[in-house]
Each structure stands twice: as structure tokens, then as C-alpha cells.
Design a protein around this motif. Structure first.
Motif, mmCIF file in Angstrom:
data_model
loop_
_atom_site.group_PDB
_atom_site.id
_atom_site.type_symbol
_atom_site.label_atom_id
_atom_site.label_comp_id
_atom_site.label_asym_id
_atom_site.label_seq_id
_atom_site.Cartn_x
_atom_site.Cartn_y
_atom_site.Cartn_z
ATOM 1 N N HIS A 179 2.708 -48.358 -32.328
ATOM 2 C CA HIS A 179 1.422 -47.886 -31.809
ATOM 3 C C HIS A 179 0.968 -46.680 -32.634
ATOM 4 N N LYS A 180 -0.256 -46.778 -33.148
ATOM 5 C CA LYS A 180 -0.822 -45.704 -33.970
ATOM 6 C C LYS A 180 -1.891 -44.978 -33.160
ATOM 7 N N TYR A 181 -1.747 -43.640 -33.045
ATOM 8 C CA TYR A 181 -2.681 -42.816 -32.268
ATOM 9 C C TYR A 181 -3.361 -41.826 -33.208
ATOM 10 N N VAL A 182 -4.672 -41.728 -33.065
ATOM 11 C CA VAL A 182 -5.446 -40.733 -33.810
ATOM 12 C C VAL A 182 -6.074 -39.786 -32.793
ATOM 13 N N MET A 194 5.311 -29.675 -29.310
ATOM 14 C CA MET A 194 5.402 -30.965 -28.626
ATOM 15 C C MET A 194 6.838 -31.190 -28.190
ATOM 16 N N TYR A 195 7.014 -31.507 -26.919
ATOM 17 C CA TYR A 195 8.332 -31.711 -26.326
ATOM 18 C C TYR A 195 8.532 -33.206 -26.072
ATOM 19 N N ILE A 233 -2.420 -37.687 -36.586
ATOM 20 C CA ILE A 233 -1.974 -39.067 -36.398
ATOM 21 C C ILE A 233 -0.503 -39.076 -35.985
ATOM 22 N N PHE A 234 -0.199 -39.856 -34.970
ATOM 23 C CA PHE A 234 1.180 -40.042 -34.507
ATOM 24 C C PHE A 234 1.450 -41.533 -34.359
ATOM 25 N N ASP A 242 2.408 -40.925 -24.692
ATOM 26 C CA ASP A 242 1.226 -40.071 -24.519
ATOM 27 C C ASP A 242 1.508 -38.732 -25.203
ATOM 28 N N PHE A 243 1.137 -38.627 -26.458
ATOM 29 C CA PHE A 243 1.418 -37.400 -27.210
ATOM 30 C C PHE A 243 0.627 -36.214 -26.690
#
Length: 531
Positions: A179-182, A194-195, A233-234, A242-243
Motif C-alpha cells: 500500500h502506497k500512501y501520499v 512516528m511510533y 510517501i510511505f 494509518d501513518f
């Protein structure tokens, strides 16, 4: 006393000034020393070349042995081409024998160098290599594996991911969903933490470079990086994450004060791990997709257990190049295999003339069943000034023989002069002079002055103690003399009083002829005083 102290301080001042003058003179002497001739023409002081290798057997349990290796270095220096990167070539001629009564097929690889280094040095580098079996050219393939630049060569580690098929395991497969998140960040100029508690670190990829990484008390990973209202991007491998919910923002790196901010999702896309692995792949590199994928896999295994970053998928700079070819042996057959490769020595220009250092790794030969009879010849028009083994001089060069495989790698140095002179870097001398002038000189002057002042103070204290001791001694002697004189006077007065009152003399029974002249002489003054 005051004049004496003033004189000592005057001498101390003169000594300090003399020390300063001597120091400046020494500084000027070093500053005006001439540098070596080679400095005027080149700013490069040390060029790191390329190691040379023997062939490596990848076939397990092979019955093939090495009966002999003739290793020949052909290094003829051209005075008009001393600044070139390639100098000479090496020929490794192996005599192999199949010791079994069955056919034997062997797969052999020959290490070259990093692809990025080869392309930077010479795009036509591969044409300088040659592979022959019984004097006939054989077809060889270029293969690539993952290797961190600067790492030590290891047959076992560097061949681990050189496979003919794509490497898979229970977690990484080309078909695994990613899954690519922008995101867009609303926080401006702040530090984001970020934890990732409860999440396998292998599932997380931060496309941007993070600057901080740490493990929390619960064992979970956290990353930190500076944000400034950019897109981020993650990737999550095999699981949605859910970053945005895991991000906190602070005003500084120490995270002492929270600030407002958040990640807002701009887009989400589902791809495969194969798509992620090939996102930086370029066919113009000449690398097979299998070798590229396996290099990405090795890169992720290398960084684990830390969270991967986007650069882990751009493996171009860490692609190591190999020649690969096969040899087929009939039962008990002997074959002669020759590999010719260019030489890229280290060039040490801190000597005049320059020194050329050649490295040849013999450890790959340990992959064969047995090894015997190594003959090394160096054909050169230069002097051999240093070597890891005991070469002897022969006509046109040097030679060395070993019945077995050496325990250490082979290294030797060549130079135009038999006795090169060391010449320090001009920039190094300038820096040294600046340090001498700005730091050491004032420090030396202060130290000399302090030493002189301490000596003066110690001398004053010693003189003071010595004078006080003399005065005290005089007072003690004077007091003692007074006490002795008083006692003698009292004794004489007592005798006179005793006679007046008719007391008997204690010495009246002593002989009359006793000589008392000494007593009289000693106490004569007292007798005179008592009268």
C-alpha cells in the motif's frame, strides 16, 4: 633583595622573547620547505584502485581440483601515461583436473568491481577482460549481486544473493500487496516522530530519509524527521497502516514542546512488492531483472531490523559485477582455464616518485577442493619496493613460488625509484604551520613564562626560609650563651657564699696538686665578673 627579583624577572622576559624568536624561526623554516615535484601537477594525493581476484567455484561438492596456477602480472609503465587509471594487466592461468570417473560441470565466477565504479572509470572496461579454456574463448555472462561499497570482500557473504532465480521467503514475494500512501503535512518547520508499536518493522518503508531512529522501552521502533509542509510517501507491505495517526510534532529535536500539525492523506494506491522493487530499475544498466530484484531483497535484509527507507530500493551504487561461465569436464580430464583482467592499482603520490600498490585476492581459490603450485611472475620496468611475500629478482622482473595457497592476500608495490622519498602534502604543511603559529607558539611562550615565574617564586621562598632559619639559629645560640654564662655566674657566687657561712668545700679531700688551670681558664671571665 628587590634588585635581585627585578633582575630575575628581567631575565625571564628576555628568555620568553628569545623563545618566541626561535619558535618563529622554526615556523618559517618549515613553511619555506619545498614540496615534492608531483604536487605541482596533481591535487590527488592517493587514488584508490581496484583489487584483482582469482576465479571462484560456485558448484558444491565439485571433484575438480587446482593442480597449478600461473599468475602473471604484465606491468610496463609508459612515462606518457602515468596518470591513467588502468596500468597493466594480470593473467591467471589455472590447470584444473576432474578427479572423478564421471562428467563434472562447474560454474565459475570472476569478481570485477562495482558497476558504478566501472562506468565512472571506463565505459569500455568489460572488453579488457578475456576468458579462455584450452586456448579457446568461452562465452561468459555479466552477473550482479548486492554488496555495500567499502565493505571487505567475502566469498561467502558476497555470493549469498547471487542466484539464478528470484529469491523469496515467507514475507517477501514479488506478488505481495504493498500500500502506497501520499500525505501532505500541515505542520511547518517542526520535528515529526512516528511510533510503530505492534507493527513488524519489515512492513514499513519511509520513502523520505529519516534522521532519527530509536527503540522504545516496549521494543517498538520509532523514527523522526524534520518536516516543512511538503509531500511525504510511505509504504506498508502486506498490511494497511494509518501513518497519520502515528505522527506527533514538536518544536525541536529534543521533543520538549509539542506543536500543532498533522498528515492529510492525498492518495492511496495498491501495488505489488515487485513493482516497489523495480521502481528504480533501468534497462540501460545492463543488469538482469533477477539480479536487480535479488539485490533489493539483500538490501532490505541488510537494513533490518531498522525501518527501510526509499534508497534501499535504488541499489545501483551497490551492484557488484561478476563474470560467470561454465566448464564441462570429462572423467579424469584436465583443462587449462585462463582469465585476463586489467589492473587498477592504488596510486600513492605522497612519495616522490609515486608508488603503485597492486592487490590480488587469492582467497577465492579456497572454494576449490584442493590447491597446489602457485607461480607468480611480475614483468615490469619498475622497482619492486615492497611485497607481502618474498619475491626474487629475475630478468625483466620478479618471481615467487608457493606449494600451497598463501594464508594472506597478495600485495606488492612498484616505483620508478628504488628508494622513493616521502613528501608530505602541501595543504597539510600549511595547516600544520597555521596550527604552530596560532596555537602552539603562544602556548609555548606562556608555558616558558610560567616556568620562569614559578622558578623565581620558588627561589624567593627558599631564600626567605633560609634567612629565617639563619636568624633563628643565631637567636638560639645567643640565648644558649646567655643561659650558660648565667649558670656559671650563679655557681661562682654560691661558692663564695658557702665560704662566708663556713660551709665545707666538697673537694677539700681531693689532692692539693690537682691541676685546675683549665677550669680557671674557662671560668676566668666569670671569676672576674664575680669579683
Amino acid at each position: 633583595m628587590k634588585k635581585r627579583v627585578d633582575s630575575v624577572f628581567k631575565n625571564a622576559t628576555i628568555a620568553t622573547l628569545v623563545s618566541a624568536v626561535i619558535f618563529v624561526a622554526v615556523f618559517c623554516f618549515f613553511a619555506l620547505l619545498p614540496t615534492s615535484v608531483c604536487e605541482a601537477n596533481s591535487a590527488l594525493r592517493y587514488y584508490k584502485g581496484r583489487n584483482s581476484f582469482g576465479v571462484i567455484l560456485t558448484t558444491k561438492d565439485s571433484p575438480v581440483v587446482v593442480e597449478k596456477e600461473d599468475l602473471t602480472f604484465d606491468i610496463q609503465f609508459d612515462e606518457h601515461y602515468l596518470n591513467g587509471l588502468q596500468i597493466g594487466s594480470v593473467s591467471a592461468k589455472y590447470t584444473f583436473k576432474n578427479t572423478s570417473d564421471a562428467e563434472a560441470k562447474t560454474n565459475v565466477v570472476f569478481p570485477i568491481d562495482f558497476l558504478s565504479v566501472i562506468n565512472y572509470q571506463n565505459n569500455d572496461d568489460f572488453s579488457k577482460y578475456g576468458v579462455k579454456v584450452n586456448d579457446e574463448t568461452v562465452t561468459s555472462n555479466l552477473r550482479y549481486s548486492y554488496k555495500v561499497q567499502g565493505s571487505t570482500f567475502s566469498v561467502e557473504d558476497d555470493l549469498e544473493y547471487l542466484k539464478d532465480e528470484i529469491i523469496t521467503d515467507e514475507f517477501y514475494t514479488p506478488e505481495t500487496v504493498v500500500h502506497k500512501y501520499v500525505y501532505a503535512c500541515t505542520a511547518g518547520d517542526s520535528f515529526c516522530k512516528m511510533y510503530f508499536g505492534g507493527i513488524d518493522a519489515r512492513k514499513v518503508v519511509c520513502d523520505n530519509v529519516y534522521t532519527s531512529y530509536w527503540q522504545n522501552l516496549d521494543g517498538a521502533e520509532s523514527i523522526g524527521f524534520w518536516v516543512n509542509k511538503n509531500e511525504y510517501i510511505f509504504y506498508s507491505i502486506g498490511e494497511e497502516i494509518d501513518f497519520a495517526a502515528r505522527a506527533e510534532f514538536f518544536s525541536d529535536y529534543e521533543r520538549t514542546s509539542r506543536v500543532n500539525g498533522s498528515f492529510k492523506l492525498l492518495s492511496k494506491q495498491d501495488i505489488t512488492f515487485g513493482d516497489l522493487a523495480y521502481q528504480y530499475y533501468d534497462e540501460s544498466y545492463g543488469v538482469s531483472k533477477t539480479d536487480w530484484y535479488n539485490a533489493v531483497y539483500a538490501s532490505l535484509k541488510e537494513v533490518y531490523p531498522q525501518i527501510a527507507q526509499g534508497y534501499c530500493f535504488n541499489v545501483y551504487k551497490n551492484l557488484y559485477c561478476w563474470f560467470e561461465y561454465d566448464m564441462m569436464f570429462a572423467p579424469q580430464e584436465t583443462l587449462v582455464n585462463e582469465v585476463v583482467a586489467p589492473l587498477y592499482p592504488d596510486i600513492n603520490e605522497m612519495y616522490s616518485p609515486s608508488v603503485y600498490v597492486f592487490n590480488y585476492l587469492v582467497s577465492p581459490a579456497s572454494t576449490w577442493k584442493s590447491f597446489a603450485n602457485l607461480n607468480v611472475t611480475i614483468n615490469t620496468n619498475y622497482y619492486l619496493i615492497d611485497a607481502s611475500v618474498g619475491f626474487e629478482q629475475i630478468e625483466g622482473g620478479y618471481a615467487w613460488h608457493s606449494d600451497t595457497l598463501p594464508s594472506n592476500e597478495l600485495q606488492f608495490s612498484l616505483c620508478k625509484s628504488q628508494y622513493p622519498k616521502s613528501s608530505g602534502s602541501k595543504a597539510g604543511k600549511i595547516i600544520l604551520n597555521i596550527i604552530l603559529l596560532t596555537v602552539l607558539e603562544p602556548l609555548c611562550i606562556v608555558i616558558v613564562g610560567l616556568v620562569i615565574v614559578i622558578v623565581v617564586i620558588k627561589k624567593k621562598e627558599k631564600n626567605a626560609r633560609y634567612g629565617e632559619s639563619r636568624n633563628k639559629s643565631k637567636r638560639t645560640r645567643k640565648s644558649k650563651n646567655k643561659n650558660v654564662n648565667k649558670a656559671d655566674s650563679d655557681s661562682n657566687n654560691g661558692e663564695q657564699c658557702g665560704n662566708i657561712f663556713g660551709e665545707e668545700n666538697k673537694n677539700e679531700n681531693e689532692p692539693k696538686n690537682t691541676d685546675l688551670s683549665n677550669d680557671k681558664e674557662e671560668n676566668g671571665a666569670n671569676d672576674d665578673t664575680s669579683k
